[in-house]
Motif scaffolding. Structure first.
Motif, PDB file in Angstrom:
ATOM      1  N   UNK A 144      37.922  44.212  56.166  1.00  0.00           N
ATOM      2  CA  UNK A 144      37.559  44.947  54.731  1.00  0.00           C
ATOM      3  C   UNK A 144      37.676  46.285  54.910  1.00  0.00           C
ATOM      4  N   UNK A 145      38.081  46.602  53.871  1.00  0.00           N
ATOM      5  CA  UNK A 145      38.425  47.932  53.154  1.00  0.00           C
ATOM      6  C   UNK A 145      38.158  48.510  51.604  1.00  0.00           C
ATOM      7  N   UNK A 146      37.082  49.727  51.680  1.00  0.00           N
ATOM      8  CA  UNK A 146      36.808  49.455  49.891  1.00  0.00           C
ATOM      9  C   UNK A 146      37.513  50.975  49.811  1.00  0.00           C
ATOM     10  N   UNK A 147      38.555  50.304  48.727  1.00  0.00           N
ATOM     11  CA  UNK A 147      38.928  51.957  47.569  1.00  0.00           C
ATOM     12  C   UNK A 147      38.718  51.958  47.095  1.00  0.00           C
ATOM     13  N   UNK A 148      39.092  52.919  47.080  1.00  0.00           N
ATOM     14  CA  UNK A 148      38.600  53.674  45.282  1.00  0.00           C
ATOM     15  C   UNK A 148      39.353  54.540  45.009  1.00  0.00           C
ATOM     16  N   UNK A 149      39.631  54.362  43.369  1.00  0.00           N
ATOM     17  CA  UNK A 149      41.156  55.119  42.546  1.00  0.00           C
ATOM     18  C   UNK A 149      39.883  56.778  41.801  1.00  0.00           C
ATOM     19  N   UNK A 150      40.457  57.135  42.023  1.00  0.00           N
ATOM     20  CA  UNK A 150      40.676  58.435  41.441  1.00  0.00           C
ATOM     21  C   UNK A 150      41.310  58.473  40.401  1.00  0.00           C
ATOM     22  N   UNK A 151      41.524  60.023  38.847  1.00  0.00           N
ATOM     23  CA  UNK A 151      42.206  59.807  37.453  1.00  0.00           C
ATOM     24  C   UNK A 151      42.484  59.018  37.801  1.00  0.00           C
ATOM     25  N   UNK A 152      44.145  59.018  37.526  1.00  0.00           N
ATOM     26  CA  UNK A 152      45.329  58.175  36.829  1.00  0.00           C
ATOM     27  C   UNK A 152      45.446  57.593  38.438  1.00  0.00           C
ATOM     28  N   UNK A 153      44.740  57.059  38.879  1.00  0.00           N
ATOM     29  CA  UNK A 153      45.555  56.170  39.429  1.00  0.00           C
ATOM     30  C   UNK A 153      44.484  55.160  39.344  1.00  0.00           C
ATOM     31  N   UNK A 154      42.518  56.280  39.090  1.00  0.00           N
ATOM     32  CA  UNK A 154      42.397  54.692  38.275  1.00  0.00           C
ATOM     33  C   UNK A 154      42.857  54.213  37.090  1.00  0.00           C
ATOM     34  N   UNK A 155      42.909  55.304  36.514  1.00  0.00           N
ATOM     35  CA  UNK A 155      43.561  54.477  34.895  1.00  0.00           C
ATOM     36  C   UNK A 155      44.616  53.352  34.850  1.00  0.00           C
ATOM     37  N   UNK A 156      45.831  53.712  35.629  1.00  0.00           N
ATOM     38  CA  UNK A 156      46.606  52.394  36.469  1.00  0.00           C
ATOM     39  C   UNK A 156      45.762  51.180  37.316  1.00  0.00           C
ATOM     40  N   UNK A 157      45.277  51.267  38.064  1.00  0.00           N
ATOM     41  CA  UNK A 157      44.194  49.851  38.223  1.00  0.00           C
ATOM     42  C   UNK A 157      43.865  49.163  37.101  1.00  0.00           C
ATOM     43  N   UNK A 158      42.598  50.185  36.702  1.00  0.00           N
ATOM     44  CA  UNK A 158      41.958  49.835  35.210  1.00  0.00           C
ATOM     45  C   UNK A 158      40.394  49.248  36.209  1.00  0.00           C
ATOM     46  N   UNK A 159      40.076  50.459  36.610  1.00  0.00           N
ATOM     47  CA  UNK A 159      39.045  50.036  38.130  1.00  0.00           C
ATOM     48  C   UNK A 159      38.293  51.374  38.833  1.00  0.00           C
ATOM     49  N   UNK A 160      37.262  51.477  39.029  1.00  0.00           N
ATOM     50  CA  UNK A 160      36.927  52.224  39.333  1.00  0.00           C
ATOM     51  C   UNK A 160      37.205  52.244  41.401  1.00  0.00           C
ATOM     52  N   UNK A 161      36.084  50.767  41.877  1.00  0.00           N
ATOM     53  CA  UNK A 161      36.886  51.109  43.017  1.00  0.00           C
ATOM     54  C   UNK A 161      36.340  49.434  43.417  1.00  0.00           C
ATOM     55  N   UNK A 162      37.070  48.384  44.986  1.00  0.00           N
ATOM     56  CA  UNK A 162      36.939  47.076  44.872  1.00  0.00           C
ATOM     57  C   UNK A 162      37.573  47.356  46.167  1.00  0.00           C
ATOM     58  N   UNK A 163      37.128  46.336  46.835  1.00  0.00           N
ATOM     59  CA  UNK A 163      36.717  46.050  48.122  1.00  0.00           C
ATOM     60  C   UNK A 163      38.440  44.992  48.539  1.00  0.00           C
ATOM     61  N   UNK A 164      39.081  45.457  49.307  1.00  0.00           N
ATOM     62  CA  UNK A 164      40.484  44.430  50.118  1.00  0.00           C
ATOM     63  C   UNK A 164      40.080  44.177  51.259  1.00  0.00           C
ATOM     64  N   UNK A 165      40.585  43.158  51.698  1.00  0.00           N
ATOM     65  CA  UNK A 165      40.969  42.513  52.945  1.00  0.00           C
ATOM     66  C   UNK A 165      42.489  42.337  53.706  1.00  0.00           C
TER      67      UNK A 165
END
Length: 87
Positions: A6-27
């Motif tokens: 399990x990985x906690x992914x955090x998005x910043x700046x343009x990546x946050x805007x493109x993903x539409x979220x600040x962070x998420x957990x992925x398996x």
């Protein structure tokens, strides 16, 4: 030994805007790499994030990732950093 990480992914700046979220957990499967994580989040969030990811750099638990083949351990934090302008 688990067959997943399990990985906690955090998005910043343009990546946050493109993903539409600040962070998420992925398996991901055990043995997954940074490239695998990028592919997974790209598939989950679509073309806008996929385009941003081509220019992004990554931090793994605060350390710059030099190779997309870097393996991920369970519980790590992966930061997605697009290029920043500034001066």
């Amino acid at each position: 030994m688990s067959d997943k990480v399990t990985v906690q992914v955090r998005y910043f700046a343009g990546a946050r805007a493109a993903a539409g979220i600040q962070e998420e957990l992925i398996a991901l499967p055990a043995g997954a790499t940074v490239a695998d994580a990028a592919s997974t989040i790209s598939a989950q969030h679509g073309e806008k994030l996929a385009g941003v990811l081509t220019a992004c750099s990554f931090l793994l638990d605060g350390v710059a990732v030099r190779s997309p083949g870097t393996r991920l351990s369970d519980g790590v934090q992966l930061d997605v950093l697009p290029p920043f302008a500034g001066g």
